[in-house]
Design a protein around this motif. Structure first.
Motif, short mmCIF file in Angstrom:
data_model
loop_
_atom_site.label_atom_id
_atom_site.label_comp_id
_atom_site.label_asym_id
_atom_site.label_seq_id
_atom_site.Cartn_x
_atom_site.Cartn_y
_atom_site.Cartn_z
N ARG A 241 0.81 -1.22 0.00
CA ARG A 241 0.00 0.00 0.00
C ARG A 241 0.84 1.27 0.00
N LEU A 242 1.98 1.26 0.69
CA LEU A 242 2.80 2.48 0.76
C LEU A 242 3.29 2.94 -0.61
N PRO A 243 3.82 2.06 -1.48
CA PRO A 243 4.25 2.52 -2.80
C PRO A 243 3.11 3.12 -3.63
N LYS A 244 1.90 2.63 -3.46
CA LYS A 244 0.76 3.17 -4.21
C LYS A 244 0.41 4.57 -3.74
N LEU A 245 0.70 4.87 -2.47
CA LEU A 245 0.36 6.18 -1.93
C LEU A 245 1.46 7.22 -2.17
N VAL A 246 2.72 6.81 -2.04
CA VAL A 246 3.81 7.80 -2.08
C VAL A 246 4.81 7.55 -3.20
N GLY A 247 4.68 6.46 -3.92
CA GLY A 247 5.66 6.11 -4.94
C GLY A 247 6.70 5.14 -4.41
N LYS A 248 7.29 4.39 -5.33
CA LYS A 248 8.20 3.32 -4.95
C LYS A 248 9.46 3.83 -4.25
N GLY A 249 10.01 4.92 -4.74
CA GLY A 249 11.26 5.42 -4.17
C GLY A 249 11.11 5.85 -2.72
#
Length: 255
Positions: free
Chosen positions: A149-157
């Motif tokens: 869920r975190l990459p979908k919210l803030v981006g992978k980097g």
């Protein structure tokens, strides 16, 4: 139903669930997860409730993480089952609930606490909130959806940076990167969250339910197809008929 670790309050069309384990900074244990699952299931079936707010008791913590004592001696199979079961009965349930869930993050939101907030559809935070995923400091990774869920919210980097470094970030930084929607003083947090809930509750419950399904498919190949199908289905439903009729009659709809 009576609960030991959560408090459930209903105000008009809004339900407020408060995780109430202040002695452990509202850490998630298995009983709390089960109680939350039961409460969300019952509220999803309650036609009078339009919006659900999730917060923590006290002024220090939303949820400070999982209760590590519960699984410290688990083996691989038991740990995988813990993760799988938690996702099924709570985190995925929240994300796919037919009603909007707003997290009012009132302090520490770490590990499973941040994962819980990310499963909600909208996040408001207090100025004193600290957010992070510290699992790698324990030789682990987030197990309740944090890596997904975190990459979908803030981006992978940025997600990689937060997960690999295990650093906590401030509420303001969380807003800057899109992890939370708004930041308020601790005193304003719940009133502002309830204001949003009231605004949402005036709109079509069926439209919102279909929107949740479509938005949750937005990163999948089936996203556009899901949207088009939901759009068509709504034309046969009472909410659409009332909404369009109210617009033509220049009045507010009554959903």
């Amino acid at each position: 139903m009576n609960y030991d670790n959560i408090i459930l309050e209903i105000e008009d069309k809004t339900a407020v669930i408060t995780i109430n384990r202040p002695e452990s900074l509202n850490a998630l244990n298995s009983k709390t997860i089960q109680e939350l699952s039961t409460a969300f299931g019952e509220l999803d079936q309650n036609k009078e409730i339009r919006v659900i707010i999730l917060t923590g008791s006290g002024e220090k913590s939303f949820v400070a993480g999982a209760d590590i004592k519960e699984f410290s001696d688990f083996g691989a199979k038991a740990a995988e089952e813990l993760s799988r079961n938690g996702q099924k009965i709570l985190f995925d349930k929240i994300e796919n609930l037919s009603k909007p869930v707003i997290a009012a993050v009132n302090g520490f939101s770490l590990g499973g606490g941040l994962e819980l907030a990310m499963a909600c559809h909208i996040r408001y935070a207090s100025e004193n909130a600290k957010l992070g995923l510290p699992e790698v400091t324990l030789g682990l990774i987030p197990g309740y959806g944090g890596t997904q869920r975190l990459p979908k919210l803030v981006g992978k980097g940025l997600a990689n940076e937060m997960i690999f470094s295990a650093k906590m970030i401030s509420a303001q930084r969380a807003k800057e990167i899109g992890l939370v929607n708004e930041v308020f003083s601790l005193e304003e947090l719940l009133p502002k969250t309830k204001e949003l809930a009231t605004t949402i509750s005036r709109n079509s419950p069926m439209g919102i339910s279909k929107a949740i399904i479509a938005v949750n498919q937005s990163d999948k190949e089936t996203g556009f197809e899901t949207e088009m199908k939901a759009f068509g289905e709504l034309f046969e439903m009472d909410d659409k008929k009332e909404g369009v009729q109210a617009f033509l009659e220049k009045r507010k709809p009554s959903f």
